[in-house]
Scaffold this motif. Structure first.
Motif, PDB file in Angstrom:
ATOM      1  N   MET A   1       0.838  -1.179   0.000  1.00 43.49           N
ATOM      2  CA  MET A   1       0.000   0.000   0.000  1.00 43.49           C
ATOM      3  C   MET A   1       0.885   1.245   0.000  1.00 43.49           C
ATOM      4  SD  MET A   1      -3.125  -0.979  -0.004  1.00 43.49           S
ATOM      5  CE  MET A   1      -4.265   0.182   0.636  1.00 43.49           C
ATOM      6  N   TYR A   2       0.379   2.273  -0.645  1.00 43.56           N
ATOM      7  CA  TYR A   2       1.077   3.548  -0.707  1.00 43.56           C
ATOM      8  C   TYR A   2       0.169   4.634  -0.156  1.00 43.56           C
ATOM      9  CZ  TYR A   2       4.396   1.233  -3.747  1.00 43.56           C
ATOM     10  OH  TYR A   2       5.337   0.374  -4.245  1.00 43.56           O
ATOM     11  N   GLY A   3       0.751   5.574   0.532  1.00 41.38           N
ATOM     12  CA  GLY A   3       0.022   6.719   1.050  1.00 41.38           C
ATOM     13  C   GLY A   3       0.581   7.993   0.457  1.00 41.38           C
ATOM     14  N   LEU A   4      -0.301   8.874   0.036  1.00 45.76           N
ATOM     15  CA  LEU A   4       0.095  10.162  -0.516  1.00 45.76           C
ATOM     16  C   LEU A   4      -0.232  11.223   0.529  1.00 45.76           C
ATOM     17  CD1 LEU A   4       0.840  11.379  -3.526  1.00 45.76           C
ATOM     18  CD2 LEU A   4      -1.415  12.353  -3.214  1.00 45.76           C
ATOM     19  N   TYR A   5       0.795  11.863   1.049  1.00 46.40           N
ATOM     20  CA  TYR A   5       0.647  12.884   2.081  1.00 46.40           C
ATOM     21  C   TYR A   5       0.910  14.255   1.475  1.00 46.40           C
ATOM     22  CZ  TYR A   5       0.948   9.099   5.463  1.00 46.40           C
ATOM     23  OH  TYR A   5       0.716   7.958   6.185  1.00 46.40           O
ATOM     24  N   ASP A   6       0.144  15.262   1.918  1.00 52.06           N
ATOM     25  CA  ASP A   6       0.432  16.610   1.446  1.00 52.06           C
ATOM     26  C   ASP A   6       1.588  17.198   2.242  1.00 52.06           C
ATOM     27  OD1 ASP A   6      -0.607  17.619   3.845  1.00 52.06           O
ATOM     28  OD2 ASP A   6      -2.481  18.259   2.954  1.00 52.06           O
ATOM     29  N   GLU A   8       1.746  19.257   4.478  1.00 49.56           N
ATOM     30  CA  GLU A   8       1.486  19.479   5.895  1.00 49.56           C
ATOM     31  C   GLU A   8       1.378  18.171   6.667  1.00 49.56           C
ATOM     32  OE1 GLU A   8      -1.858  21.977   5.375  1.00 49.56           O
ATOM     33  OE2 GLU A   8      -0.595  23.532   4.535  1.00 49.56           O
ATOM     34  N   GLY A   9       1.610  17.039   5.979  1.00 49.53           N
ATOM     35  CA  GLY A   9       1.605  15.742   6.630  1.00 49.53           C
ATOM     36  C   GLY A   9       0.248  15.077   6.722  1.00 49.53           C
ATOM     37  N   ILE A  10      -0.741  15.596   6.001  1.00 47.18           N
ATOM     38  CA  ILE A  10      -2.075  15.030   6.030  1.00 47.18           C
ATOM     39  C   ILE A  10      -2.197  13.966   4.943  1.00 47.18           C
ATOM     40  CG2 ILE A  10      -4.537  15.513   5.727  1.00 47.18           C
ATOM     41  CD1 ILE A  10      -3.918  18.353   6.805  1.00 47.18           C
ATOM     42  N   LEU A  11      -2.672  12.790   5.333  1.00 42.97           N
ATOM     43  CA  LEU A  11      -2.866  11.706   4.381  1.00 42.97           C
ATOM     44  C   LEU A  11      -3.999  12.076   3.438  1.00 42.97           C
ATOM     45  CD1 LEU A  11      -2.171   8.825   3.449  1.00 42.97           C
ATOM     46  CD2 LEU A  11      -3.833   8.002   5.115  1.00 42.97           C
ATOM     47  N   ARG A  12      -3.697  12.144   2.153  1.00 43.18           N
ATOM     48  CA  ARG A  12      -4.695  12.543   1.157  1.00 43.18           C
ATOM     49  C   ARG A  12      -5.283  11.365   0.399  1.00 43.18           C
ATOM     50  NH1 ARG A  12      -4.123  18.061  -0.790  1.00 43.18           N
ATOM     51  NH2 ARG A  12      -5.754  17.371  -2.201  1.00 43.18           N
ATOM     52  N   PHE A  13      -4.502  10.281   0.207  1.00 39.41           N
ATOM     53  CA  PHE A  13      -4.962   9.186  -0.642  1.00 39.41           C
ATOM     54  C   PHE A  13      -4.168   7.930  -0.316  1.00 39.41           C
ATOM     55  CE2 PHE A  13      -5.124   6.837  -4.691  1.00 39.41           C
ATOM     56  CZ  PHE A  13      -6.496   6.843  -4.925  1.00 39.41           C
ATOM     57  N   VAL A  14      -4.818   6.759  -0.409  1.00 37.28           N
ATOM     58  CA  VAL A  14      -4.167   5.469  -0.182  1.00 37.28           C
ATOM     59  C   VAL A  14      -4.597   4.517  -1.283  1.00 37.28           C
ATOM     60  CG1 VAL A  14      -3.994   3.483   1.359  1.00 37.28           C
ATOM     61  CG2 VAL A  14      -4.142   5.765   2.325  1.00 37.28           C
ATOM     62  N   ASP A  15      -3.644   3.759  -1.819  1.00 29.96           N
ATOM     63  CA  ASP A  15      -3.949   2.748  -2.828  1.00 29.96           C
ATOM     64  C   ASP A  15      -2.807   1.742  -2.858  1.00 29.96           C
ATOM     65  OD1 ASP A  15      -6.102   2.617  -5.282  1.00 29.96           O
ATOM     66  OD2 ASP A  15      -4.234   1.591  -5.776  1.00 29.96           O
ATOM     67  N   SER A  16      -3.097   0.555  -3.367  1.00 31.27           N
ATOM     68  CA  SER A  16      -2.063  -0.466  -3.466  1.00 31.27           C
ATOM     69  C   SER A  16      -1.172  -0.258  -4.685  1.00 31.27           C
ATOM     70  CB  SER A  16      -2.696  -1.855  -3.520  1.00 31.27           C
ATOM     71  OG  SER A  16      -3.553  -1.952  -4.643  1.00 31.27           O
ATOM     72  N   VAL A  20      -1.452   4.838  -9.318  1.00 23.82           N
ATOM     73  CA  VAL A  20      -2.762   5.423  -9.026  1.00 23.82           C
ATOM     74  C   VAL A  20      -2.594   6.603  -8.074  1.00 23.82           C
ATOM     75  CG1 VAL A  20      -5.011   4.985  -7.960  1.00 23.82           C
ATOM     76  CG2 VAL A  20      -4.014   3.297  -9.491  1.00 23.82           C
ATOM     77  N   CYS A  21      -1.715   6.476  -7.100  1.00 23.01           N
ATOM     78  CA  CYS A  21      -1.446   7.588  -6.176  1.00 23.01           C
ATOM     79  C   CYS A  21      -0.869   8.784  -6.926  1.00 23.01           C
ATOM     80  CB  CYS A  21      -0.483   7.147  -5.083  1.00 23.01           C
ATOM     81  SG  CYS A  21      -1.188   5.983  -3.901  1.00 23.01           S
ATOM     82  N   LEU A  22       0.043   8.515  -7.845  1.00 25.10           N
ATOM     83  CA  LEU A  22       0.628   9.600  -8.632  1.00 25.10           C
ATOM     84  C   LEU A  22      -0.413  10.243  -9.548  1.00 25.10           C
ATOM     85  CD1 LEU A  22       4.073   7.982  -9.461  1.00 25.10           C
ATOM     86  CD2 LEU A  22       3.572   9.759  -7.761  1.00 25.10           C
ATOM     87  N   MET A  38       4.616   7.575   0.213  1.00 29.07           N
ATOM     88  CA  MET A  38       5.298   6.643   1.106  1.00 29.07           C
ATOM     89  C   MET A  38       4.681   5.260   0.987  1.00 29.07           C
ATOM     90  SD  MET A  38       5.771   8.896   4.538  1.00 29.07           S
ATOM     91  CE  MET A  38       6.722   7.608   5.296  1.00 29.07           C
ATOM     92  N   GLU A  39       5.538   4.242   1.045  1.00 28.92           N
ATOM     93  CA  GLU A  39       5.043   2.878   1.087  1.00 28.92           C
ATOM     94  C   GLU A  39       4.621   2.583   2.518  1.00 28.92           C
ATOM     95  OE1 GLU A  39       6.201  -1.572  -0.427  1.00 28.92           O
ATOM     96  OE2 GLU A  39       7.714  -0.005  -0.506  1.00 28.92           O
TER      97      GLU A  39
END
Length: 61
Positions: A1-6, A8-16, A20-22, A38-39
């Motif tokens: 799973m990957y997490g896309l953080y802005d 300010e450190g806020i998690l905006r999106f998660v996907d495997s 897709v995150c990009l 981040m993975e």
């Protein structure tokens, strides 16, 4: 799973799927200097942590 953080450190999106995150970042016009990809750990052991759904329900008051 990957997490896309802005930035300010806020998690905006998660996907495997990393691509897709990009694509999410591109869709919302986030430049690479405004997010961090981040993975996330895939710890499948039961009993550790709390699910997001449970957290939201407990904090809705």
């Amino acid at each position: 799973m990957y997490g896309l953080y802005d930035k300010e450190g806020i998690l905006r999106f998660v996907d495997s799927d990393k691509d897709v995150c990009l694509a999410y970042a591109e869709l919302f016009e986030l430049s690479s200097t405004n997010y961090c990809l981040m993975e996330l750990a895939n710890d499948k052991r039961k009993g550790k942590g709390t699910s997001l759904g449970q957290n939201l329900g407990g904090n809705s008051n």
